[in-house]
Design a protein around this motif. Sequence first.
Motif, PDB file in Angstrom:
ATOM      1  N   GLY A   1       3.124  20.144  18.933  1.00  0.00           N
ATOM      2  CA  GLY A   1       4.387  19.829  19.783  1.00  0.00           C
ATOM      3  C   GLY A   1       4.773  18.460  19.826  1.00  0.00           C
ATOM      4  N   SER A   2       3.904  17.344  19.629  1.00  0.00           N
ATOM      5  CA  SER A   2       4.167  16.197  19.799  1.00  0.00           C
ATOM      6  C   SER A   2       5.045  15.466  18.817  1.00  0.00           C
ATOM      7  CB  SER A   2       3.021  15.230  20.081  1.00  0.00           C
ATOM      8  OG  SER A   2       2.140  15.505  21.037  1.00  0.00           O
ATOM      9  N   THR A   3       5.903  14.608  19.126  1.00  0.00           N
ATOM     10  CA  THR A   3       6.854  13.959  18.183  1.00  0.00           C
ATOM     11  C   THR A   3       6.170  12.784  17.663  1.00  0.00           C
ATOM     12  OG1 THR A   3       8.684  15.077  19.227  1.00  0.00           O
ATOM     13  CG2 THR A   3       9.331  13.130  17.406  1.00  0.00           C
ATOM     14  N   VAL A   4       6.258  12.559  16.347  1.00  0.00           N
ATOM     15  CA  VAL A   4       5.727  11.281  15.734  1.00  0.00           C
ATOM     16  C   VAL A   4       6.773  10.593  14.661  1.00  0.00           C
ATOM     17  CG1 VAL A   4       3.138  11.880  15.769  1.00  0.00           C
ATOM     18  CG2 VAL A   4       4.726  12.508  13.973  1.00  0.00           C
ATOM     19  N   GLN A   5       6.688   9.411  14.437  1.00  0.00           N
ATOM     20  CA  GLN A   5       7.342   8.812  13.347  1.00  0.00           C
ATOM     21  C   GLN A   5       6.718   8.253  12.373  1.00  0.00           C
ATOM     22  OE1 GLN A   5       7.438   7.363  16.849  1.00  0.00           O
ATOM     23  NE2 GLN A   5       8.956   8.867  17.351  1.00  0.00           N
ATOM     24  N   VAL A   6       7.285   8.635  11.101  1.00  0.00           N
ATOM     25  CA  VAL A   6       6.407   8.267   9.757  1.00  0.00           C
ATOM     26  C   VAL A   6       7.116   7.448   9.199  1.00  0.00           C
ATOM     27  CG1 VAL A   6       5.479   9.500   7.764  1.00  0.00           C
ATOM     28  CG2 VAL A   6       5.713  10.747   9.712  1.00  0.00           C
TER      29      VAL A   6
ATOM     30  N   ALA B   1       8.659  13.556  12.859  1.00  0.00           N
ATOM     31  CA  ALA B   1       8.294  15.140  12.584  1.00  0.00           C
ATOM     32  C   ALA B   1       7.545  15.661  13.926  1.00  0.00           C
ATOM     33  CB  ALA B   1       7.273  15.191  11.658  1.00  0.00           C
ATOM     34  N   ASP B   2       7.564  16.908  14.290  1.00  0.00           N
ATOM     35  CA  ASP B   2       6.934  17.800  15.066  1.00  0.00           C
ATOM     36  C   ASP B   2       5.527  18.043  14.701  1.00  0.00           C
ATOM     37  OD1 ASP B   2       8.976  16.981  16.797  1.00  0.00           O
ATOM     38  OD2 ASP B   2       9.842  18.883  16.314  1.00  0.00           O
TER      39      ASP B   2
ATOM     40  N   VAL C   1       0.769  -1.256   0.149  1.00  0.00           N
ATOM     41  CA  VAL C   1      -0.025   0.112   0.083  1.00  0.00           C
ATOM     42  C   VAL C   1       0.815   1.337  -0.135  1.00  0.00           C
ATOM     43  CG1 VAL C   1      -1.658   1.270   1.191  1.00  0.00           C
ATOM     44  CG2 VAL C   1      -1.703  -1.386   1.186  1.00  0.00           C
ATOM     45  N   MET C   2       1.910   1.121   0.772  1.00  0.00           N
ATOM     46  CA  MET C   2       2.950   2.138   0.727  1.00  0.00           C
ATOM     47  C   MET C   2       3.679   2.724  -0.389  1.00  0.00           C
ATOM     48  SD  MET C   2       4.378   2.259   4.751  1.00  0.00           S
ATOM     49  CE  MET C   2       5.078   0.597   4.652  1.00  0.00           C
ATOM     50  N   GLU C   3       3.949   1.495  -1.353  1.00  0.00           N
ATOM     51  CA  GLU C   3       4.433   1.777  -2.582  1.00  0.00           C
ATOM     52  C   GLU C   3       3.608   2.612  -3.354  1.00  0.00           C
ATOM     53  OE1 GLU C   3       7.288   0.781  -3.801  1.00  0.00           O
ATOM     54  OE2 GLU C   3       7.947  -0.276  -1.956  1.00  0.00           O
ATOM     55  N   ARG C   4       2.207   2.560  -2.994  1.00  0.00           N
ATOM     56  CA  ARG C   4       1.330   3.603  -3.901  1.00  0.00           C
ATOM     57  C   ARG C   4       1.276   4.750  -3.486  1.00  0.00           C
ATOM     58  NH1 ARG C   4      -1.958  -1.195  -3.505  1.00  0.00           N
ATOM     59  NH2 ARG C   4      -3.203  -0.356  -2.098  1.00  0.00           N
ATOM     60  N   GLY C   5       2.124   5.414  -2.345  1.00  0.00           N
ATOM     61  CA  GLY C   5       1.917   6.688  -1.918  1.00  0.00           C
ATOM     62  C   GLY C   5       1.668   6.811  -0.485  1.00  0.00           C
ATOM     63  N   PHE C   6       1.500   5.927   0.232  1.00  0.00           N
ATOM     64  CA  PHE C   6       0.648   5.831   1.505  1.00  0.00           C
ATOM     65  C   PHE C   6       1.818   5.845   2.500  1.00  0.00           C
ATOM     66  CE2 PHE C   6      -2.803   4.826  -0.953  1.00  0.00           C
ATOM     67  CZ  PHE C   6      -3.821   5.355  -0.567  1.00  0.00           C
ATOM     68  N   SER C   7       1.765   6.157   3.808  1.00  0.00           N
ATOM     69  CA  SER C   7       2.645   6.136   4.766  1.00  0.00           C
ATOM     70  C   SER C   7       1.848   5.997   6.136  1.00  0.00           C
ATOM     71  CB  SER C   7       3.786   7.339   4.947  1.00  0.00           C
ATOM     72  OG  SER C   7       2.604   8.434   5.510  1.00  0.00           O
ATOM     73  N   ILE C   8       2.706   5.638   7.241  1.00  0.00           N
ATOM     74  CA  ILE C   8       2.054   5.047   8.571  1.00  0.00           C
ATOM     75  C   ILE C   8       2.865   5.837   9.567  1.00  0.00           C
ATOM     76  CG2 ILE C   8       1.757   3.170  10.295  1.00  0.00           C
ATOM     77  CD1 ILE C   8       1.974   1.116   7.865  1.00  0.00           C
ATOM     78  N   VAL C   9       1.702   6.696  10.457  1.00  0.00           N
ATOM     79  CA  VAL C   9       2.200   7.194  11.585  1.00  0.00           C
ATOM     80  C   VAL C   9       2.315   6.568  13.020  1.00  0.00           C
ATOM     81  CG1 VAL C   9       1.992   9.552  12.955  1.00  0.00           C
ATOM     82  CG2 VAL C   9       1.614   9.594  10.289  1.00  0.00           C
ATOM     83  N   TYR C  10       3.419   6.733  13.488  1.00  0.00           N
ATOM     84  CA  TYR C  10       3.597   6.014  15.081  1.00  0.00           C
ATOM     85  C   TYR C  10       3.774   7.018  15.913  1.00  0.00           C
ATOM     86  CZ  TYR C  10       4.116   1.443  12.289  1.00  0.00           C
ATOM     87  OH  TYR C  10       4.047   0.351  11.821  1.00  0.00           O
ATOM     88  N   LYS C  11       3.217   6.871  17.006  1.00  0.00           N
ATOM     89  CA  LYS C  11       3.730   7.603  18.327  1.00  0.00           C
ATOM     90  C   LYS C  11       4.132   6.761  19.549  1.00  0.00           C
ATOM     91  CE  LYS C  11       2.069  10.983  21.526  1.00  0.00           C
ATOM     92  NZ  LYS C  11       0.800  12.024  22.031  1.00  0.00           N
ATOM     93  N   GLU C  12       5.230   6.882  19.879  1.00  0.00           N
ATOM     94  CA  GLU C  12       5.721   5.972  20.845  1.00  0.00           C
ATOM     95  C   GLU C  12       5.454   4.625  20.467  1.00  0.00           C
ATOM     96  OE1 GLU C  12       3.868   7.438  24.467  1.00  0.00           O
ATOM     97  OE2 GLU C  12       4.767   9.247  24.733  1.00  0.00           O
ATOM     98  N   GLY C  13       5.745   4.219  19.319  1.00  0.00           N
ATOM     99  CA  GLY C  13       5.655   2.626  18.869  1.00  0.00           C
ATOM    100  C   GLY C  13       4.355   2.366  18.470  1.00  0.00           C
ATOM    101  N   ASN C  14       3.315   3.196  18.876  1.00  0.00           N
ATOM    102  CA  ASN C  14       1.797   2.771  18.407  1.00  0.00           C
ATOM    103  C   ASN C  14       1.467   3.604  17.070  1.00  0.00           C
ATOM    104  OD1 ASN C  14       1.765   1.300  20.924  1.00  0.00           O
ATOM    105  ND2 ASN C  14       1.300   2.947  22.035  1.00  0.00           N
ATOM    106  N   VAL C  15       0.658   2.855  16.353  1.00  0.00           N
ATOM    107  CA  VAL C  15      -0.121   3.336  15.146  1.00  0.00           C
ATOM    108  C   VAL C  15      -1.090   4.552  15.472  1.00  0.00           C
ATOM    109  CG1 VAL C  15      -1.310   2.895  13.122  1.00  0.00           C
ATOM    110  CG2 VAL C  15       0.661   1.290  13.935  1.00  0.00           C
TER     111      VAL C  15
END
Length: 455
Positions: A424-429, A438-439, A400-414
């Motif tokens: 101001g929260s920090t997330v992982q994409v 990203a903030d 799915v991500m190959e088609r331009g999508f991404s998944i956002v995680y916060k503290e290891g959770n989706v």
Amino acid sequence: MTENPYLSVFTLTKYIKRKFEADPYLRNVFVKGELSNVKIHPSGHIYFTLKDDKSRIQSAMFRSAANSLKFKPEEGMNVLITGDVNVFESSGQYQLYVQSMQPDGVGALYLAFEQLKKALAKEGLFDERWKQRLPSLPRRIGVITAQSGAAIRDICSTIQRRYPLAEICLFPAIVQGPQAAPSIVKAISSAESYGSVDVLIIGRGGGSIEDLWAFNEEIVARAIFSCRIPIISAVGHETDTTIADFVADMRAPTPTAAAELAVPSREELFERILDRKRSIYRSFSHQIKHERKRLTTTQQSYPLQFPERLYRPFTEKMANLDDRLLRNKNDITANRKHNHERLDRMLSYYSPLQRIKEESRNMDLLVERMTRSIQSDMCKNQDNFNSIIRMLRALNPLDVMERGFSIVYKEGNVVNSVNSLKVGSTVQVRLPDGTVEADIKSIKMKDKEEDSNEQ
């Protein structure tokens, strides 16, 4: 100053004792009376009271005098006493010191004989259950008597006359006097140690009771009782009786009679052998007549008169058994032949080569069917596998991500909603080729109208 007239008790007693000793009538007195309170001390001294119906006197008989007694003093015995009278200083009493004593009215030796006889009988030394049987044919006769005298001559001559096969062994002993009793006991012990003595004769010729007294001694009686060899007592004449006669296994009136009891008579033996011979002859004659009669009866019996009739039934039975055996043999042979032919046909029908060919064809068919089944199952499993792979690929988030999508995680959770985020929260994409942080600078909620339009 007058002398003191008072004497001490000891002085007075001493004076009285001297008066007794000075009186000649008290030095050797003869007294008769009845014994009372008799006490025989372990040391051998005898103390008693001598009394009659009117008076009594304390008496003592010391061991030196008591050893000569032939009898045992007993309560109530009337005795004749010789002794002296004196004062016993310790008690101040006068008493009779006895030098000799004998029974009143009966001899001392006779009384001693009766006392010992009564005591040994009470112990059971005279009981018949202890008596040993004399051997019927003795080989060796032991004789205990004086080495020279009429007794040994009579015994030897009697045995030689009656039974010369017997051997005579003399064990010499003193048979009269103070040393006689120990000598007889020693001779009995020697006879036992000698070995192979079948019977023992103990005796001597006649004499007075004093002469025969050794055979009334207790040590002799106990030695005879303990002896393992059968003993014949032959002491004195026929009227003489001693303790040895009661203890011995058999009593003979004289030494000659003892020899006759010890061995059988040669003439009697010959007569006994002849009687036995005649008895055996009569017995065998009777047995031979009886057996001869039985033989005659047996010979005249029906089976022996016609012996062929005795075994005829067995001959017929054996012939029948032979016929049955022959028939059974033919039947068994025919059955075996029939079974053999049947098995031969079965073997030719079920030949091993034919069976192998049939089984080989069946195996080929089974292999072919198995191959088709395996190929069909493999095709079905391959189609199912491909279908599952396509489904997994369609559901794989990476595709799915190959088609331009991404998944956002916060503290290891989706992160599924903006409500879980703050400015101001920090997330992982998560992107197909990596991850960035990203903030959050601003959050914009989605309008309900937009939601409805989208719907």
